[in-house]
Scaffold this motif. Structure first.
Motif, PDB file in Angstrom:
ATOM      1  N   ASN A   1       0.784  -1.385  -0.014  1.00  0.00           N
ATOM      2  CA  ASN A   1       0.067   0.095  -0.029  1.00  0.00           C
ATOM      3  C   ASN A   1       0.709   1.153  -0.155  1.00  0.00           C
TER       4      ASN A   1
ATOM      5  N   PHE B   1       3.582   1.681  -0.809  1.00  0.00           N
ATOM      6  CA  PHE B   1       4.042   1.765  -2.798  1.00  0.00           C
ATOM      7  C   PHE B   1       3.573   2.677  -3.868  1.00  0.00           C
ATOM      8  N   ALA B   2       2.282   1.556  -3.286  1.00  0.00           N
ATOM      9  CA  ALA B   2       1.079   1.661  -3.840  1.00  0.00           C
ATOM     10  C   ALA B   2       0.396   3.243  -4.567  1.00  0.00           C
ATOM     11  N   ALA B   3       0.915   4.111  -2.967  1.00  0.00           N
ATOM     12  CA  ALA B   3       0.435   5.302  -2.670  1.00  0.00           C
ATOM     13  C   ALA B   3       0.984   6.097  -3.531  1.00  0.00           C
ATOM     14  N   LYS B   4       2.455   5.937  -3.444  1.00  0.00           N
ATOM     15  CA  LYS B   4       3.971   7.095  -4.842  1.00  0.00           C
ATOM     16  C   LYS B   4       4.012   8.274  -4.081  1.00  0.00           C
ATOM     17  N   GLY B   5       3.911   8.222  -2.791  1.00  0.00           N
ATOM     18  CA  GLY B   5       4.028   9.631  -1.611  1.00  0.00           C
ATOM     19  C   GLY B   5       3.227  10.612  -1.221  1.00  0.00           C
ATOM     20  N   LYS B   6       1.693  10.284  -2.002  1.00  0.00           N
ATOM     21  CA  LYS B   6       0.836  10.766  -1.962  1.00  0.00           C
ATOM     22  C   LYS B   6       0.054  10.034  -0.664  1.00  0.00           C
TER      23      LYS B   6
END
Length: 115
Positions: A97, A99-104
């Motif tokens: 999760n 990594f999937a958020a990509k910093g957001k």
């Protein structure tokens, strides 16, 4: 290191032949100055030092090694704790999760209690 040692270039020097032929004088010089550089063809090949200085060097080296081992042991404990957290059930999903958020972020961050 608690023993105060001079640089090799600053040590009194004796050539190897003088050391061989006048050992008693060299021993007195070592006892007076703490150490003597022994040269062969103007190149320092070894350093003679008192037994007390040698023992102090050994103790200092062992103390440094013990401190290093203590630091390594602490790092090992911290690594094991982090690895243990990653091996808990659901940890793989949480990392996925992240990594999937990509910093957001999922929600706005708070700037303190009065925000």
């Amino acid at each position: 290191m608690s023993a105060i040692l001079r640089n090799l270039e600053e040590l009194p020097r004796q050539n190897a032949s003088h050391v061989k032929n006048r050992w008693g004088e060299v021993v007195r010089q070592v006892q007076e100055s703490g150490s003597v550089a022994v040269t062969n063809h103007s190149t320092v090949e070894m350093v003679l030092l008192t037994a007390a200085t040698y023992n102090q060097l050994v103790e200092d080296a062992q103390a440094v090694k013990a401190r290093e081992q203590s630091v390594l042991d602490e790092l090992g404990r911290r690594f094991d704790a982090r690895l243990g957290a990653l091996q808990e059930p659901g940890a793989a999903q949480q990392v996925g999760n992240l990594f999937a958020a990509k910093g957001k972020l999922g929600r706005r961050p708070k700037a303190g209690d009065s925000f």
